[in-house]
Design a protein around this motif. Sequence first.
Motif, PDB file in Angstrom:
ATOM      1  N   ARG A 132       0.828  -1.168   0.391  1.00  0.00           N
ATOM      2  CA  ARG A 132      -0.136   0.097  -0.130  1.00  0.00           C
ATOM      3  C   ARG A 132       1.039   1.107   0.352  1.00  0.00           C
ATOM      4  N   VAL A 133       1.730   1.336   0.873  1.00  0.00           N
ATOM      5  CA  VAL A 133       2.630   2.774   1.043  1.00  0.00           C
ATOM      6  C   VAL A 133       3.676   2.529  -0.526  1.00  0.00           C
ATOM      7  N   LEU A 134       3.909   1.234  -0.947  1.00  0.00           N
ATOM      8  CA  LEU A 134       4.815   1.887  -2.071  1.00  0.00           C
ATOM      9  C   LEU A 134       3.692   2.008  -2.886  1.00  0.00           C
ATOM     10  N   GLY A 135       2.755   1.494  -3.456  1.00  0.00           N
ATOM     11  CA  GLY A 135       1.661   2.044  -4.105  1.00  0.00           C
ATOM     12  C   GLY A 135       0.977   2.935  -4.125  1.00  0.00           C
ATOM     13  N   GLU A 136       0.972   4.414  -2.530  1.00  0.00           N
ATOM     14  CA  GLU A 136       0.657   5.455  -2.515  1.00  0.00           C
ATOM     15  C   GLU A 136       2.136   6.885  -3.273  1.00  0.00           C
ATOM     16  N   MET A 137       2.950   5.892  -2.551  1.00  0.00           N
ATOM     17  CA  MET A 137       4.304   6.677  -3.309  1.00  0.00           C
ATOM     18  C   MET A 137       4.206   7.059  -4.633  1.00  0.00           C
ATOM     19  N   ARG A 138       3.658   6.087  -5.797  1.00  0.00           N
ATOM     20  CA  ARG A 138       3.791   5.911  -7.032  1.00  0.00           C
ATOM     21  C   ARG A 138       2.721   6.826  -7.373  1.00  0.00           C
ATOM     22  N   GLU A 139       1.631   6.751  -6.821  1.00  0.00           N
ATOM     23  CA  GLU A 139       0.596   7.256  -7.198  1.00  0.00           C
ATOM     24  C   GLU A 139       1.162   8.816  -7.135  1.00  0.00           C
ATOM     25  N   LEU A 140       1.564   9.217  -5.912  1.00  0.00           N
ATOM     26  CA  LEU A 140       1.740  10.989  -6.003  1.00  0.00           C
ATOM     27  C   LEU A 140       3.306  11.278  -7.183  1.00  0.00           C
ATOM     28  N   GLY A 141       3.609  10.312  -7.703  1.00  0.00           N
ATOM     29  CA  GLY A 141       4.711  10.387  -8.748  1.00  0.00           C
ATOM     30  C   GLY A 141       6.043  10.437  -8.323  1.00  0.00           C
ATOM     31  N   LEU A 142       6.219  10.130  -6.887  1.00  0.00           N
ATOM     32  CA  LEU A 142       7.571  10.078  -6.493  1.00  0.00           C
ATOM     33  C   LEU A 142       8.437   9.060  -7.093  1.00  0.00           C
ATOM     34  N   PRO A 143       9.430   9.489  -7.107  1.00  0.00           N
ATOM     35  CA  PRO A 143      10.453   8.456  -7.841  1.00  0.00           C
ATOM     36  C   PRO A 143      11.590   7.549  -7.023  1.00  0.00           C
ATOM     37  N   ALA A 144      12.026   7.885  -6.127  1.00  0.00           N
ATOM     38  CA  ALA A 144      12.393   6.830  -4.922  1.00  0.00           C
ATOM     39  C   ALA A 144      12.196   7.233  -3.514  1.00  0.00           C
ATOM     40  N   THR A 145      13.073   6.096  -3.111  1.00  0.00           N
ATOM     41  CA  THR A 145      12.613   5.867  -1.162  1.00  0.00           C
ATOM     42  C   THR A 145      13.376   5.626  -0.382  1.00  0.00           C
ATOM     43  N   GLU A 146      13.250   6.175   1.203  1.00  0.00           N
ATOM     44  CA  GLU A 146      14.384   5.458   1.743  1.00  0.00           C
ATOM     45  C   GLU A 146      13.816   3.743   2.093  1.00  0.00           C
ATOM     46  N   LEU A 147      14.808   3.710   2.897  1.00  0.00           N
ATOM     47  CA  LEU A 147      14.227   2.042   2.997  1.00  0.00           C
ATOM     48  C   LEU A 147      13.459   1.531   4.138  1.00  0.00           C
ATOM     49  N   GLY A 148      13.494   2.586   5.112  1.00  0.00           N
ATOM     50  CA  GLY A 148      12.239   2.513   6.289  1.00  0.00           C
ATOM     51  C   GLY A 148      13.125   1.121   7.207  1.00  0.00           C
ATOM     52  N   ALA A 149      11.962   1.093   8.524  1.00  0.00           N
ATOM     53  CA  ALA A 149      12.408   0.732   9.439  1.00  0.00           C
ATOM     54  C   ALA A 149      12.215  -1.462   9.570  1.00  0.00           C
TER      55      ALA A 149
END
Length: 302
Positions: free
Chosen positions: A35-52
Motif C-alpha cells: 500500500r505504501v509503495l503504491g501510494e508513493m507511485r501514485e504521487l509520482g515520487l521516484p525514490a524512497t528510503e528503506l524504512g524500519a
Amino acid sequence: MSGTLGALDGRIAAAPISWGICEVPGWGEMMPSERVLGEMRELGLPATELGAPGFLPEAEPELSELLGRYGLAMIGGFVPLVLHDPAQRADALARATAVAKLFQAAGGTRFVTALVQDYDWSTPVPPTADDMKIVGEGLREVDAICAAHGLVQVLHPHVGTIVETAADVALALEHTDVAWCLDTGHLQIGGVDPVAFAKEYGHRVGHVHLKDVDVATADRVVSGELTLLQGVQAGMFRALGTGDVAIDDAVVALEESGYQGWYVLEQDIALTTGLPAEGTGPIDDVRACLDYLRTTVVPRLP
C-alpha cells in the motif's frame, strides 16, 4: 509530476516514516509495504528510503524486485549506530557493513547515521567534547565502509539521540568531519535554525530531510512534558508550509549553496488507532507537501 517541480524535478523522494514506518521501538502499526509503495507511485515520487526493519525485504534481489514493481529507486536510509562507546565499536561497524552491502546492492547512495545511546533508544546522555572526538573516530571508520560500498555517510541530528540539541550539533560540527543530513524539523526542535545551518554549513550537507514543525508542541517534547511519540501524536510534525519552519528559505539557501542532492519528504506520524481507509491518511499529507513545494518553493529558486 515531470516538469512541475522545476529545479527540484526528480529530486523529491519519499520516506516510509511519512506513512508511520519508524525505527523507534513501539512506535505504532506498520502499514503494508504494497500500500505504501503504491501510494508513493501514485504521487509520482521516484525514490524512497528503506524504512524500519520488517517494512521492506532486507536481502537482494527481493528488495530491488519489490521496488521495481512500483517504479521506485532506493536512496539508502536511516541507520542507528552506537559510536560513543569504544567497547561497542566492532559491533557498530559490523552493523554498518551489513547495511552498506544491502544499500549498495539495491542501488542506494546515502547512509544516514543516527547516533543512538543504545539500540533500545534510551534517553541520551549529553556528549562532552571528548565523547564527540571518540564519535568522530567512529564516523571516520563508517565513512570508510561507506566509501568501499559506493555510499556517502551523512550524520542525522535527531531528537532522542546524542546529536539532539544545539550544543550537541556544535560539538559534532567541531569534532567530526562527516557530511550532514540537514533535517529541517529535528534541527529546529533542537534549537538550531535550519536556514542558518544551510547558509553556514551548506558545503557539508550531503542529504536533506524536509519536515515542518509546530514549535509549541516541540517545546513540550524538549521540556520532557511529552515523549517523542506523544509529541508526534499531538501533531508536532506538520505538512510543509503549515508549521513554524521556514522550509522555503532553507531550500533556497541550499540551492544557492550548490546543493544538488535529494530532498526527502518526512512528516513523521504514528498509526496507533488502526490504519486509515484506502486512499486517505498519510497520502493526503504528502500530497500537500508536494503542492507546497510547487506553489511556494519552486517559484523562489534561482
